[in-house]
Scaffold this active site. Sequence first.
Site, short mmCIF file in Angstrom:
data_model
loop_
_atom_site.label_atom_id
_atom_site.label_comp_id
_atom_site.label_asym_id
_atom_site.label_seq_id
_atom_site.Cartn_x
_atom_site.Cartn_y
_atom_site.Cartn_z
CE LYS A 37 38.50 68.98 21.20
NZ LYS A 37 38.04 68.07 22.23
CE LYS B 288 37.96 69.55 28.94
NZ LYS B 288 36.98 68.80 28.45
CE LYS C 41 32.96 73.50 22.29
NZ LYS C 41 32.98 72.03 22.28
N1 AQP Z 1 29.71 75.38 24.98
C1 AQP Z 1 28.88 74.34 24.94
N2 AQP Z 1 27.55 74.54 24.71
C2 AQP Z 1 26.69 73.50 24.66
N3 AQP Z 1 27.06 72.22 24.87
C3 AQP Z 1 28.36 71.96 25.11
N4 AQP Z 1 29.04 70.81 25.35
C4 AQP Z 1 30.35 71.11 25.53
N5 AQP Z 1 30.55 72.43 25.41
C5 AQP Z 1 29.33 73.00 25.15
C6 AQP Z 1 28.41 69.50 25.43
O1 AQP Z 1 28.86 68.87 26.62
C7 AQP Z 1 28.79 67.45 26.43
C8 AQP Z 1 30.05 66.82 26.95
O2 AQP Z 1 31.07 67.14 26.06
P1 AQP Z 1 32.52 66.60 26.13
O3 AQP Z 1 32.66 65.46 27.02
O4 AQP Z 1 33.03 66.54 24.74
O5 AQP Z 1 33.07 67.80 26.88
P2 AQP Z 1 34.34 68.47 26.63
O6 AQP Z 1 35.00 67.96 25.41
O7 AQP Z 1 34.99 68.37 27.93
O8 AQP Z 1 33.80 69.91 26.36
P3 AQP Z 1 34.64 71.00 25.78
O9 AQP Z 1 34.71 72.12 26.73
O10 AQP Z 1 34.09 71.26 24.43
O11 AQP Z 1 36.06 70.37 25.73
P4 AQP Z 1 37.20 70.63 24.73
O12 AQP Z 1 37.53 72.09 24.90
O13 AQP Z 1 38.28 69.72 25.19
O14 AQP Z 1 36.66 70.31 23.38
C9 AQP Z 1 28.59 67.22 24.92
O15 AQP Z 1 27.26 66.82 24.70
C10 AQP Z 1 28.84 68.57 24.33
O16 AQP Z 1 28.07 68.78 23.16
#
Ligand code: AQP
Length: 334
Positions: free
Chosen positions: A112, A200, A197
């Site tokens: 990130k 978001k 993956k």
């Molecule tokens: N693609 C995924 N497959 C399986 N599990 C996932 N999680 C996130 N993406 C996947 C799981 O969701 C939970 C919440 O995660 P978070 O609050 O870290 O969610 P996030 O950061 O909003 O998810 P993103 O999309 O991964 O955000 P960015 O892009 O900002 O990093 C966790 O248990 C995570 O493992």
Amino acid sequence: RPRVLSGIQPTSGSFHLGNYLGAVRQWVALQDSHDAYYMVVDLHAITVEQDPATLRANTRASVAQLLGMGLDPERCTLFVQSHVPEHAQLGWVMNCMAGFGEAARMTQFKDKSAKQGSDRTTVGLFTYPILQVADILLYQADQVPVGEDQRQHVELTRDLAERFNHRYGPQPTFTVPSPYILKETAKVFDLQDPTAKMSKSASSAKGLVNLLDEPRVSAKKFRSAVTDTGTVVSFDEKEKPGVSNLLGIYSAISGRSVAELVEHFEGKMYGALKTELADAFSEWVAPIQERTQAYLDDPAALDEVLARGAEKARSVASETLATVYDRIGFLAAK
Ligand code: AQP
């Protein structure tokens, strides 16, 4: 009953399919067998800049979605992280237990921060895994249901719990937790780039399936998912990542095994898989959206759930923090 703890960030108006299949689906399932604590982690959300009104709205929307997806406040403790001040308090203590190099090895931070550049990367983003350590240890959680991307942070939690227990023994202060990661849904992939993956912040709009989008918008994304030049529907993550991702998603939302689905699609082309999945998804998501909307329409009920959740969470968290403060030698306040 063993205890589970997990959290999710209120950083968007809608959770995506990866959040649900990787994490929340397990949260729902564990409510009956475990003493379950789940939270919306707003302290984590501000590691990147947030608009205040949007953050507040997204926090409500997150709680409503969790209830809509099947969390039941009668069977789990659901709360907002900032309502329990002990998270920030134990977070500081754990910052002082973690090595700088150890924190610098966290791959999610490396990814990130590389994308953001060092001037836009906050110190909070660097220490966020350590706040997560505190989140978990405060509740003496035995297991942490998360997606694969969080495994390294749970490993860090184990290391710091053991270090603290050893340094301030002989009685252990913290339960050393294990990750709870289901192989089948540990990682849901981007529909347009099935080697990445679903995320978001990183996925293109077409690759990301938001649970609160109009079902026909998501159905279109499934129908235009990237696959490969083959024709046979089969599960092979290496050679057929796109098809395997679609099969994994279909299996999870339908309750049918991947083997059963492969048999079902014998002699049919990829298009049939995409169309059936699009229809199945639309049908599956409709009641989740309805329930979410019902909670959004009743803010008083939502506040009531959160007030009860915070009270219950605080009673556990304050006990752990008091033990920690005592063990590290802080003078008791009289
Ligand atoms: N693609 C995924 N497959 C399986 N599990 C996932 N999680 C996130 N993406 C996947 C799981 O969701 C939970 C919440 O995660 P978070 O609050 O870290 O969610 P996030 O950061 O909003 O998810 P993103 O999309 O991964 O955000 P960015 O892009 O900002 O990093 C966790 O248990 C995570 O493992």
